[in-house]
Design a protein around this motif. Structure first.
Motif, PDB file in Angstrom:
ATOM      1  N   SER A  79      73.863  66.269  75.236  1.00  0.00           N
ATOM      2  CA  SER A  79      72.698  65.846  74.682  1.00  0.00           C
ATOM      3  C   SER A  79      72.385  64.516  74.879  1.00  0.00           C
ATOM      4  O   SER A  79      71.340  63.971  74.981  1.00  0.00           O
ATOM      5  N   THR A  80      73.314  63.756  75.013  1.00  0.00           N
ATOM      6  CA  THR A  80      73.274  62.386  75.297  1.00  0.00           C
ATOM      7  C   THR A  80      72.277  62.067  76.598  1.00  0.00           C
ATOM      8  O   THR A  80      71.215  61.338  76.235  1.00  0.00           O
ATOM      9  N   ASP A 184      66.685  66.236  67.795  1.00  0.00           N
ATOM     10  CA  ASP A 184      68.103  66.204  67.911  1.00  0.00           C
ATOM     11  C   ASP A 184      68.787  67.392  67.550  1.00  0.00           C
ATOM     12  O   ASP A 184      69.133  67.449  66.185  1.00  0.00           O
ATOM     13  N   HIS A 187      73.649  69.815  67.239  1.00  0.00           N
ATOM     14  CA  HIS A 187      74.405  70.678  66.455  1.00  0.00           C
ATOM     15  C   HIS A 187      73.827  72.082  66.280  1.00  0.00           C
ATOM     16  O   HIS A 187      74.640  72.635  65.063  1.00  0.00           O
ATOM     17  N   SER A 212      73.408  70.739  72.291  1.00  0.00           N
ATOM     18  CA  SER A 212      74.571  70.743  72.612  1.00  0.00           C
ATOM     19  C   SER A 212      75.038  72.034  72.889  1.00  0.00           C
ATOM     20  O   SER A 212      75.844  72.473  71.931  1.00  0.00           O
ATOM     21  N   HIS A 214      77.804  73.010  73.918  1.00  0.00           N
ATOM     22  CA  HIS A 214      79.429  72.900  73.825  1.00  0.00           C
ATOM     23  C   HIS A 214      79.959  72.758  72.383  1.00  0.00           C
ATOM     24  O   HIS A 214      80.950  72.903  72.139  1.00  0.00           O
TER      25      HIS A 214
HETATM   26  C1  PLP Z   1      73.408  64.365  66.079  1.00  0.00           C
HETATM   27  C2  PLP Z   1      74.237  64.237  67.510  1.00  0.00           C
HETATM   28  N1  PLP Z   1      73.331  64.075  68.586  1.00  0.00           N
HETATM   29  C3  PLP Z   1      73.389  63.698  69.807  1.00  0.00           C
HETATM   30  C4  PLP Z   1      74.860  63.869  70.008  1.00  0.00           C
HETATM   31  C5  PLP Z   1      75.479  63.646  71.548  1.00  0.00           C
HETATM   32  O1  PLP Z   1      75.827  64.688  72.216  1.00  0.00           O
HETATM   33  P1  PLP Z   1      76.801  65.014  73.414  1.00  0.00           P
HETATM   34  O2  PLP Z   1      78.059  64.758  72.905  1.00  0.00           O
HETATM   35  O3  PLP Z   1      76.463  66.375  73.767  1.00  0.00           O
HETATM   36  O4  PLP Z   1      76.149  64.153  74.597  1.00  0.00           O
HETATM   37  C6  PLP Z   1      76.007  63.933  69.206  1.00  0.00           C
HETATM   38  C7  PLP Z   1      77.631  63.960  69.486  1.00  0.00           C
HETATM   39  O5  PLP Z   1      78.456  64.086  68.739  1.00  0.00           O
HETATM   40  C8  PLP Z   1      75.436  64.362  67.874  1.00  0.00           C
HETATM   41  O6  PLP Z   1      76.407  64.354  66.896  1.00  0.00           O
END
Ligand code: PLP
Length: 464
Positions: A79-80, A184, A187, A212, A214
């Protein structure tokens, strides 16, 4: 020992994985065929993620069908990269943006990189646990009134602890002010596959949603999706920004895993029913806990809803910390997702067997019997934060003792990972409360990180 050998050794120990990735290493259910002999690059006949028009386009189109979106994009950098690309596509340098203060660090990185003018939405913080509650739609309205012309609102729902916000009402408000709503939902990719789960943001009026796969579904680590959910968003801008932030060599194994995951969720709704039933069983067994406590919606004052697949076990009324509970669970061959001073977080998924879920419940009951009631931790304070985010201004900086930094402007981000939500953001005033909080976290064994310095000794501040 090589990492591969370490991974194989760990696998042989048969730990119960109450953490991500959501596939839970359940090869009995999912098969076991992601190997070197399938790993290729963009050779003839295999399409190109950044200009997809054949087999990779089919997967994105299928994702769009499964989630009922206007358009969906595969992400192989988690997601980043969707958060960075999404915020980049929807703003210009200097634009006003409103973000929930409990956003993931990637949102702050975007604000700093793209030099945005940011205001915060503050969720109420539950005093006993320190957990952020929901974002109030009225606060969103106030923030938009104060920041006329704001382009984008970013909120996290569900949060790392499973707290949901009222996205329907938030979207109405955001659109009334002609702004866009980016949720976002890192989760929450699983929310769409069972009627007992909370409603996901795609169906609640969000314009852009990142997930995400995953974290909560059967997909390899890093697999994620970015969904365009409304006509307000130009998909060309999103794909352009993705080509900036997503690798130019996307793994075919990961993209294939995204496809497998989508087919799995499309065909296996009954397995989500089973998860839902197993969770009822889990909550029934753990109802008898006397010292530990499973967090429920009733425990919050300001939570709109909570995602029951996230299990938060509170230790704050017992004589142990969350970190000690995680260690006791480890002795029972159970590994949780995250532990902190007051609680542990466990992630459940459709790939958890009933046996695994129940052995987690029974281990909690067994541990609970040996505990005592006591509050060893003082209540968490609602950390005071300044409202403006001047992170992109170019300051001279100097390093000082962290203990003496009250009232200074921080030049660093300070956070615990996971979950990676900064409690000091670059550009914020450092309060007495936050200094005490960092020392308390350290005392309880938490590894507090900062961008440059070794906390809790030193911190970089703005040199006035
Ligand atoms: C609320 C939230 N947004 C975004 C992310 C980033 O996700 P990713 O690890 O898939 O890049 C996380 C990662 O823990 C998260 O907890």
């Amino acid at each position: 020992m090589l990492l591969k050998d370490k991974l194989i050794k760990y696998k042989k120990q048969n730990f119960v994985p109450m953490h991500m990735p959501g596939h839970k290493r359940n090869t009995k259910l999912l098969g076991n065929d992601f190997l070197y002999d399938l790993d290729i690059t963009e050779i003839e006949g295999f399409d190109n993620l950044h200009d997809a028009n054949s087999c990779l386009k089919q997967i994105s189109d299928f994702a769009s069908k499964v989630y009922n979106t206007k358009k969906s994009f595969m992400l192989v950098n988690g997601s980043t990269c969707g958060i960075l690309a999404g915020i980049h596509a929807l703003t210009k340098c200097g634009d006003k943006i409103i973000v929930a203060r409990n956003c993931h660090k990637s949102v702050y990185n975007a604000i700093e990189l793209f030099q945005l003018n940011c205001s915060y939405l503050y969720p109420k913080i539950d005093e006993k646990t320190g957990i952020c509650e929901s974002i109030n739609p009225k606060d969103v309205e106030e923030a938009l009134k104060k920041n006329m012309g704001a382009k984008l609102v970013v909120v996290t729902s569900p949060t790392y602890e499973g707290v949901m916000s009222d996205i329907i009402e938030i979207a109405k408000v955001v659109h009334k002010f002609n702004a866009l709503l980016f949720v976002d939902e890192a989760h929450g990719a699983h929310l769409y596959f069972n009627e007992n789960f909370c409603t996901g943001a795609i169906n609640c009026g969000a314009d852009l949603v990142v997930q995400s796969l995953h974290k909560t579904l059967p997909a390899l680590t890093q697999c994620a999706l970015l969904h365009i959910c409304s006509e307000r968003i130009d998909d060309k801008k999103i794909s352009n920004s993705l080509s900036v932030f997503e690798t130019s060599s996307p793994s075919y194994i990961l993209m294939s895993s995204i496809e497998e995951c989508l087919h799995f969720v499309f065909k296996n709704r009954s397995k989500f029913n089973q998860l839902s039933k197993n969770l009822v069983g889990f909550y029934n067994i753990t109802d008898k806990l006397k010292n530990l406590k499973i967090l429920k919606i009733e425990d919050f004052k300001h939570a709109y809803a909570v995602d029951k697949t996230k299990i938060v076990v509170l230790t704050n009324q017992s004589n142990i910390t969350g970190i000690e509970l995680a260690s006791l669970l480890r002795k029972n061959k159970i590994e949780v997702e995250m532990s902190c001073a007051n609680y542990v977080v466990a992630i459940t998924s459709v790939c958890d067997s009933k046996e695994n879920l129940f052995s987690f419940a029974n281990a909690l009951v067994k541990i609970d019997e040996k505990l005592k009631k006591s509050a060893i931790l003082k209540k968490f304070k609602n950390i005071k934060l300044i409202a403006k985010h001047p992170a992109f201004e170019d300051y001279e900086k100097k390093q000082i003792e962290f203990a003496n930094s009250e009232g200074e402007i921080s030049e660093e981000y300070v956070y615990v990972y996971p979950p990676g939500i900064p409690f000091i953001v670059k550009g914020e005033e450092i309060s007495k409360e936050v200094i005490e909080y960092v020392f308390e976290l350290r005392k309880n064994g938490l590894d507090v990180k900062s961008t440059f310095s070794d906390l809790p000794d030193k911190i970089y501040i703005k040199n006035p």
